[in-house]
Design a protein around this motif. Structure first.
Motif, PDB file in Angstrom:
ATOM      1  N   GLY A 124       0.796  -1.222   0.000  1.00 39.32           N
ATOM      2  CA  GLY A 124       0.000   0.000   0.000  1.00 39.32           C
ATOM      3  C   GLY A 124       0.826   1.267   0.000  1.00 39.32           C
ATOM      4  N   GLU A 126       3.737   3.234  -1.968  1.00 41.91           N
ATOM      5  CA  GLU A 126       4.389   3.204  -3.273  1.00 41.91           C
ATOM      6  C   GLU A 126       5.591   4.131  -3.301  1.00 41.91           C
ATOM      7  OE1 GLU A 126       3.522   1.156  -5.643  1.00 41.91           O
ATOM      8  OE2 GLU A 126       1.796   0.400  -4.511  1.00 41.91           O
ATOM      9  N   ASN A 171       4.544   7.377  -1.563  1.00 40.96           N
ATOM     10  CA  ASN A 171       3.138   7.714  -1.345  1.00 40.96           C
ATOM     11  C   ASN A 171       2.613   6.826  -0.231  1.00 40.96           C
ATOM     12  OD1 ASN A 171       0.092   7.229  -1.834  1.00 40.96           O
ATOM     13  ND2 ASN A 171       0.526   9.074  -3.030  1.00 40.96           N
ATOM     14  N   PHE A 215      -0.299   5.635   1.598  1.00 48.26           N
ATOM     15  CA  PHE A 215      -1.753   5.456   1.610  1.00 48.26           C
ATOM     16  C   PHE A 215      -2.492   6.673   1.060  1.00 48.26           C
ATOM     17  CE2 PHE A 215      -0.446   2.935   5.536  1.00 48.26           C
ATOM     18  CZ  PHE A 215      -0.286   1.763   4.806  1.00 48.26           C
ATOM     19  N   GLY A 216      -1.996   7.194  -0.074  1.00 48.48           N
ATOM     20  CA  GLY A 216      -2.687   8.283  -0.751  1.00 48.48           C
ATOM     21  C   GLY A 216      -2.073   9.651  -0.598  1.00 48.48           C
ATOM     22  N   THR A 217      -1.068   9.802   0.244  1.00 48.93           N
ATOM     23  CA  THR A 217      -0.428  11.097   0.455  1.00 48.93           C
ATOM     24  C   THR A 217       1.054  11.013   0.124  1.00 48.93           C
ATOM     25  OG1 THR A 217      -1.980  11.624   2.257  1.00 48.93           O
ATOM     26  CG2 THR A 217       0.026  12.946   2.108  1.00 48.93           C
ATOM     27  N   ASN A 218       1.515  11.904  -0.745  1.00 51.03           N
ATOM     28  CA  ASN A 218       2.938  11.945  -1.089  1.00 51.03           C
ATOM     29  C   ASN A 218       3.747  12.578   0.035  1.00 51.03           C
ATOM     30  OD1 ASN A 218       2.707  10.809  -3.673  1.00 51.03           O
ATOM     31  ND2 ASN A 218       2.293  12.789  -4.617  1.00 51.03           N
ATOM     32  N   ASN A 272       5.001  18.408   1.581  1.00 51.71           N
ATOM     33  CA  ASN A 272       4.713  17.375   2.590  1.00 51.71           C
ATOM     34  C   ASN A 272       5.995  16.673   3.012  1.00 51.71           C
ATOM     35  OD1 ASN A 272       2.080  18.038   2.037  1.00 51.71           O
ATOM     36  ND2 ASN A 272       1.598  16.134   0.974  1.00 51.71           N
ATOM     37  N   ALA A 329      -4.581   9.245   8.651  1.00 51.76           N
ATOM     38  CA  ALA A 329      -4.334  10.476   7.902  1.00 51.76           C
ATOM     39  C   ALA A 329      -4.981  11.694   8.550  1.00 51.76           C
ATOM     40  CB  ALA A 329      -4.833  10.322   6.471  1.00 51.76           C
TER      41      ALA A 329
END
Length: 212
Positions: A90, A92, A105, A107-110, A154, A190
């Motif tokens: 999950g 990446e 990334n 879980f959806g946040t870079n 971020n 998150a």
């Protein structure tokens, strides 16, 4: 580019045999002279390359050793930490290793990741810092390395703190850091990320505490 985490830890521990100092403030010029750290995995090979540079450019021996060895140590520790993250299902890795703003990334946040020792310049106790994480995060962003390394996107901070004061050595304890990172990932939420406002943009950030 993946390596055995155990092997990275073994090589990093070679650096721990020597004192850790920054005799020269990090800058783009000296970074260009130490680019070989990115392609040099083994400590003994690094020593040979440092010696060659010192002889060819008449650099101060101790100053150049510290600069190159510290950059190598911090880079390979960071590579190990990033590998720990990206081995989790999950998460990446960045599409390009040249993207200095994104390491992975989550879980959806870079996020760009930064492993840092507990900053002496913050001038507060560990207890205070843990109770005022947003204040510490603003300090970390505003006091980050300058020139090509500076950004306000971020960032996920892994802060190492040693009770004996040798914070920097904890960057070499990869297996220990792995257990801390995996625990953070397993409980990741998150909604608990801190949103920081800067003059030009907003960023989300968080701190993973590694205390020993």
């Amino acid at each position: 580019m993946q390596f055995s985490l155990e092997n990275i830890e073994t090589q990093l521990r070679c650096r721990c045999k020597y004192a850790y100092r920054w005799g020269k403030k990090q800058n783009d010029s000296w970074d260009s002279h130490t680019q070989f750290i990115y392609e040099t995995f083994f400590w003994e090979e690094l020593v040979g390359k440092m010696k060659s540079k010192i002889e060819n450019h008449y650099f101060d021996k101790n100053e150049f050793f510290q600069y190159a060895a510290n950059r190598w140590y911090n880079f390979w520790s960071a590579m190990a930490v990033e590998q720990i993250f990206t081995e989790v299902e999950g998460i990446e890795p960045a599409l390009s290793r040249k993207n200095r703003l994104v390491d992975f990334n989550l879980f959806g946040t870079n996020f760009d990741h930064k492993t840092s020792i507990f900053p002496k310049g913050f001038r507060q106790t560990l207890f205070y810092a843990q109770a005022h994480e947003e204040e510490l995060l603003h300090w970390l962003y505003n006091n980050q390395s300058q020139e090509s390394r500076k950004h306000f996107e971020n960032r996920l901070f892994l802060i190492v703190y040693a009770q004996n004061g040798a914070h920097w050595k904890l960057k070499s304890e990869i297996s220990w850091l792995k257990s801390i990172i995996l625990n953070y990932v397993a409980t990741f939420d998150a909604s608990k990320l801190k949103t920081l406002e800067f003059p030009t943009n907003k960023a989300v950030s968080d701190i993973i505490w590694a205390i020993k």
